[in-house]
Design a protein around this motif. Structure first.
Motif, PDB file in Angstrom:
ATOM      1  N   GLN A 137      33.021 -30.650   1.605  1.00 52.60           N
ATOM      2  CA  GLN A 137      31.642 -30.766   1.165  1.00 52.60           C
ATOM      3  C   GLN A 137      30.719 -30.817   2.384  1.00 52.60           C
ATOM      4  O   GLN A 137      31.034 -31.486   3.381  1.00 52.60           O
ATOM      5  CB  GLN A 137      31.439 -32.032   0.339  1.00 52.60           C
ATOM      6  N   PRO A 138      29.595 -30.121   2.366  1.00 54.02           N
ATOM      7  CA  PRO A 138      28.689 -30.169   3.519  1.00 54.02           C
ATOM      8  C   PRO A 138      28.093 -31.557   3.681  1.00 54.02           C
ATOM      9  O   PRO A 138      27.835 -32.260   2.703  1.00 54.02           O
ATOM     10  CB  PRO A 138      27.608 -29.141   3.159  1.00 54.02           C
ATOM     11  N   VAL A 139      27.875 -31.943   4.935  1.00 51.62           N
ATOM     12  CA  VAL A 139      27.331 -33.276   5.197  1.00 51.62           C
ATOM     13  C   VAL A 139      25.819 -33.280   5.171  1.00 51.62           C
ATOM     14  O   VAL A 139      25.201 -34.338   5.083  1.00 51.62           O
ATOM     15  CB  VAL A 139      27.827 -33.813   6.555  1.00 51.62           C
ATOM     16  N   GLU A 140      25.183 -32.101   5.243  1.00 50.27           N
ATOM     17  CA  GLU A 140      23.729 -32.009   5.218  1.00 50.27           C
ATOM     18  C   GLU A 140      23.267 -31.433   3.893  1.00 50.27           C
ATOM     19  O   GLU A 140      23.910 -30.549   3.326  1.00 50.27           O
ATOM     20  CB  GLU A 140      23.220 -31.136   6.371  1.00 50.27           C
ATOM     21  N   ARG A 141      22.115 -31.904   3.426  1.00 48.07           N
ATOM     22  CA  ARG A 141      21.581 -31.439   2.150  1.00 48.07           C
ATOM     23  C   ARG A 141      20.901 -30.079   2.275  1.00 48.07           C
ATOM     24  O   ARG A 141      20.992 -29.249   1.389  1.00 48.07           O
ATOM     25  CB  ARG A 141      20.589 -32.477   1.616  1.00 48.07           C
ATOM     26  N   TRP A 142      20.176 -29.873   3.383  1.00 47.76           N
ATOM     27  CA  TRP A 142      19.531 -28.584   3.599  1.00 47.76           C
ATOM     28  C   TRP A 142      20.527 -27.619   4.226  1.00 47.76           C
ATOM     29  O   TRP A 142      21.253 -27.992   5.156  1.00 47.76           O
ATOM     30  CB  TRP A 142      18.325 -28.723   4.521  1.00 47.76           C
ATOM     31  N   ARG A 143      20.506 -26.361   3.768  1.00 45.87           N
ATOM     32  CA  ARG A 143      21.446 -25.366   4.291  1.00 45.87           C
ATOM     33  C   ARG A 143      20.717 -24.153   4.871  1.00 45.87           C
ATOM     34  O   ARG A 143      21.311 -23.107   5.067  1.00 45.87           O
ATOM     35  CB  ARG A 143      22.381 -24.902   3.176  1.00 45.87           C
ATOM     36  N   ASP A 144      19.433 -24.304   5.162  1.00 48.10           N
ATOM     37  CA  ASP A 144      18.612 -23.151   5.528  1.00 48.10           C
ATOM     38  C   ASP A 144      18.405 -22.989   7.026  1.00 48.10           C
ATOM     39  O   ASP A 144      17.774 -22.044   7.473  1.00 48.10           O
ATOM     40  CB  ASP A 144      17.249 -23.238   4.839  1.00 48.10           C
ATOM     41  N   HIS A 145      18.890 -23.955   7.828  1.00 50.67           N
ATOM     42  CA  HIS A 145      18.788 -23.902   9.292  1.00 50.67           C
ATOM     43  C   HIS A 145      17.345 -23.967   9.797  1.00 50.67           C
ATOM     44  O   HIS A 145      17.055 -23.548  10.923  1.00 50.67           O
ATOM     45  CB  HIS A 145      19.473 -22.646   9.844  1.00 50.67           C
ATOM     46  N   VAL A 146      16.433 -24.480   8.999  1.00 52.42           N
ATOM     47  CA  VAL A 146      15.049 -24.662   9.443  1.00 52.42           C
ATOM     48  C   VAL A 146      15.000 -25.810  10.446  1.00 52.42           C
ATOM     49  O   VAL A 146      15.734 -26.793  10.340  1.00 52.42           O
ATOM     50  CB  VAL A 146      14.129 -24.924   8.230  1.00 52.42           C
ATOM     51  N   GLY A 147      14.128 -25.674  11.444  1.00 52.34           N
ATOM     52  CA  GLY A 147      13.993 -26.691  12.480  1.00 52.34           C
ATOM     53  C   GLY A 147      14.532 -26.205  13.810  1.00 52.34           C
ATOM     54  O   GLY A 147      14.864 -25.029  13.980  1.00 52.34           O
ATOM     55  N   VAL A 148      14.619 -27.109  14.769  1.00 51.81           N
ATOM     56  CA  VAL A 148      15.096 -26.799  16.119  1.00 51.81           C
ATOM     57  C   VAL A 148      16.521 -27.346  16.265  1.00 51.81           C
ATOM     58  O   VAL A 148      16.760 -28.535  16.041  1.00 51.81           O
ATOM     59  CB  VAL A 148      14.179 -27.416  17.185  1.00 51.81           C
ATOM     60  N   HIS A 149      17.464 -26.471  16.634  1.00 55.27           N
ATOM     61  CA  HIS A 149      18.869 -26.852  16.705  1.00 55.27           C
ATOM     62  C   HIS A 149      19.496 -26.299  17.986  1.00 55.27           C
ATOM     63  O   HIS A 149      19.229 -25.158  18.375  1.00 55.27           O
ATOM     64  CB  HIS A 149      19.643 -26.300  15.504  1.00 55.27           C
TER      65      HIS A 149
ATOM     66  N   THR B   9      17.553 -13.543   9.177  1.00 50.65           N
ATOM     67  CA  THR B   9      17.039 -13.942   7.867  1.00 50.65           C
ATOM     68  C   THR B   9      18.093 -14.809   7.186  1.00 50.65           C
ATOM     69  O   THR B   9      19.278 -14.731   7.503  1.00 50.65           O
ATOM     70  CB  THR B   9      16.738 -12.714   6.995  1.00 50.65           C
ATOM     71  N   THR B  10      17.655 -15.645   6.239  1.00 56.57           N
ATOM     72  CA  THR B  10      18.578 -16.552   5.550  1.00 56.57           C
ATOM     73  C   THR B  10      18.556 -16.283   4.052  1.00 56.57           C
ATOM     74  O   THR B  10      17.713 -15.549   3.540  1.00 56.57           O
ATOM     75  CB  THR B  10      18.194 -18.033   5.783  1.00 56.57           C
TER      76      THR B  10
END
Length: 565
Positions: free
Chosen positions: A337-349, A389-390
């Motif tokens: 199961q993914p540990v993060e709720r958002w899966r869109d990669h928005v933000g600075v990483h 693109t996502t």
């Protein structure tokens, strides 16, 4: 692989040929076309229409196009006629196709894996400005869609796209559509495995190959090694999901038979672990099963999900192994199961090479050619030559040095492409809607943008992950059944007894975390005008009633119908 049975003489028989009408499955001898779509595909492969577009239709104009090409084969090259302006949603299912057709086209550019260079993005933007009245929507399948395309301009558009390595080949039609991929493949620090080589090899083997250009219906695919499960694998016909086998190491878990529309089904695991170099073979086996055994009698049952539902995972895996691969697949584990709720990669990483990627959120995927061109320029000015693109209608700039991140974020924000969006802007998607789509009943893009603005104003402190997906008809292009709040466009009756645009509401759907479909509240239909009031009301009740850490989908599953109304 088994031979293509489109030509009965060349097919390798697998079963005794049945004499009854059946489901139109080639593999059991049912080669007679059982509907108009199967007939026009038998008459001429959809890929062949390109020559007629280039040599006849683009020179003689819209009126010269054969109807079977216009509403059929041209889809094999990414072309759909768009909706004639001024036709309201009440006439969508009443008028004949020729009455709905405008003399302009939607043209879809396929972007496998969401991978673009800044040069490619600039060309996409320039084509938009020159030939598409500035339109260029980012879809939830990582593509870009133009509108207002004239048939006379299509050959030149193809020339420009293909000059930079892009195409519209099989972007639509009964074909293998775009292959979804993690937009941060090869760069994410937490990636299990990079699926890019598999996507490239599948594309080389399958796309434009006439062995696979006449499928029962569309075929949707996904390959991702991200632990975020970032390609909506549960609702694709075939998906390869990154996992680590305890003995063999990183590879992919195989899923088949997902899909939405009016008969939604979550894909099923076959329990098989596939190493990277075998993914193209397994993909070819699955798509061959669909071609040979898929149901061709009724269009409403022609997706792979119906065959998988009838056969079950065990039989599907056995046929894949025995008839198409000639070997057993390795058993393997399910994805975590993914540990993060958002899966869109928005933000600075941070990337694994020490540089950064920066994800940003347009409004409901609505951009324009000038903006895309500026994104390419901004990315290049900050040292990047790659964008992505996502599947959430977002975009990402890759390979940014730490010293450039702050100024890149400022430049994107100046274009209204926020890197730190509200939950509402980040989580709201919308399909094309009645503005251009001949199937739509209601407006979606402007409605979604207005809803975002209203919710940001009314509930500025709301910071929980929330997905609000808006669809113009029942076909679920915007994935309404798997959203926290899914809105299916339809005509509803307002308090004055008038028929107006509105929505049926689905609540509590999800992907990734306990994937499942939302519930419909009995009798609940919301007019477009009432939509901000309704969504605000439900979200405030969620805030008031939720338990510690409870997701909206979990709350919606247990809430009373009164609380959801």
């Amino acid at each position: 692989m088994a031979a293509n049975p489109q030509n009965p003489a060349a097919a390798t028989p697998r079963r005794k040929v049945s004499r009854h009408r059946g489901e139109g499955q080639w593999a059991v001898g049912h080669f007679t076309p059982l509907n108009g779509n199967e007939q026009f595909k038998k008459d001429d492969d959809g890929l062949n229409v390109r020559t007629r577009i280039e040599t006849i239709y683009s020179k003689r104009g819209f009126a010269s196009i054969d109807p079977n090409d216009l509403r059929g084969r041209m889809r094999w090259w990414g072309l759909y006629t768009q909706r004639k302006p001024g036709i309201d949603g009440g006439k969508t299912a009443i008028l004949e196709p020729e009455e709905l057709d405008d003399e302009y086209f939607m043209l879809r550019v396929r972007i496998d894996g969401g991978r673009l260079t800044t040069e490619q993005l600039r060309v996409i933007g320039e084509i938009s400005q020159e030939y598409a009245r500035g339109t260029a929507d980012i879809t939830d399948r990582q593509n870009v869609q133009y509108h207002w395309i004239r048939i006379e301009d299509v050959p030149e558009i193809w020339n420009r796209l293909e000059a930079v390595g892009l195409s519209t080949t099989e972007a639509c039609g009964d074909t293998p559509r775009v292959i979804l991929g993690s937009p941060v493949a090869g760069i994410a620090a937490d990636e299990i495995i990079d699926g890019t080589p598999a996507i490239e090899e599948i594309h080389r083997r399958i796309i434009g190959n006439k062995d696979f250009s006449n499928l029962p219906r569309k075929f949707k695919s996904a390959v991702s090694g991200s632990p975020l499960l970032d390609v909506a694998h549960e609702i694709n016909d075939v998906a390869f999901v990154g996992v680590t086998h305890p003995e063999h190491g990183p590879g992919f878990d195989l899923w088949v038979g997902g899909g939405l529309s009016t008969n939604p089904k979550i894909g099923v695991r076959l329990g098989a672990w596939v190493p990277l170099d075998e993914v193209p073979d397994v993909y070819e086996g699955v798509i061959s099963i669909f071609r040979d055994y898929g149901y061709r009698r009724l269009r409403t049952r022609a997706r792979l999900k119906f065959l998988v539902a009838d056969w079950g995972a065990e039989k599907f895996r056995q046929v894949l192994e025995d008839e198409y691969l000639g070997r057993r697949l390795t058993d393997g584990p399910a994805p975590a199961q993914p540990v993060e709720r958002w899966r869109d990669h928005v933000g600075v990483h941070r990337q694994k090479d020490g540089r950064f990627y920066v994800g940003f959120a347009p409004r409901v995927g609505r951009v324009d050619g000038a903006t895309l061109t500026k994104i390419a320029e901004v990315a290049e000015a900050h040292g990047s030559g790659r964008v992505r693109t996502t599947v959430e209608q977002k975009m990402i700039v890759l390979d940014v040095d730490e010293s450039q991140v702050g100024s890149l974020v400022e430049a994107l924000e100046a274009l209204d492409l926020t890197v730190s969006p509200s939950s509402f802007r980040r989580g709201t998607m919308a399909c094309t809607g009645i503005e251009f789509c001949k199937l739509a009943i209601v407006e979606t893009k402007a409605r979604g943008a207005l809803l975002i603005d209203e919710l940001e104003r009314r509930i500025p402190d709301f910071d929980e992950p929330i997905t609000i997906n808006i669809n113009g008809c029942p076909n679920a292009c915007a994935r309404i059944q798997v959203a926290d709040i899914g809105l299916k466009g339809q005509l509803v009756t307002n308090e004055q007894g008038e028929q107006v645009e509105g929505f049926q509401v689905h609540l509590g759907g999800a992907l990734g975390l306990e994937a499942g479909f939302g519930r419909k509240v009995r009798g609940l239909k919301v007019t477009s005008q009432e939509l901000p009031d309704y969504v605000e009301r439900v979200l405030r009740r969620f805030q008031a009633e939720r338990e510690d850490g409870e997701r909206f989908a979990t709350w919606a599953a247990r809430a009373s119908e009164e609380a959801l109304s």
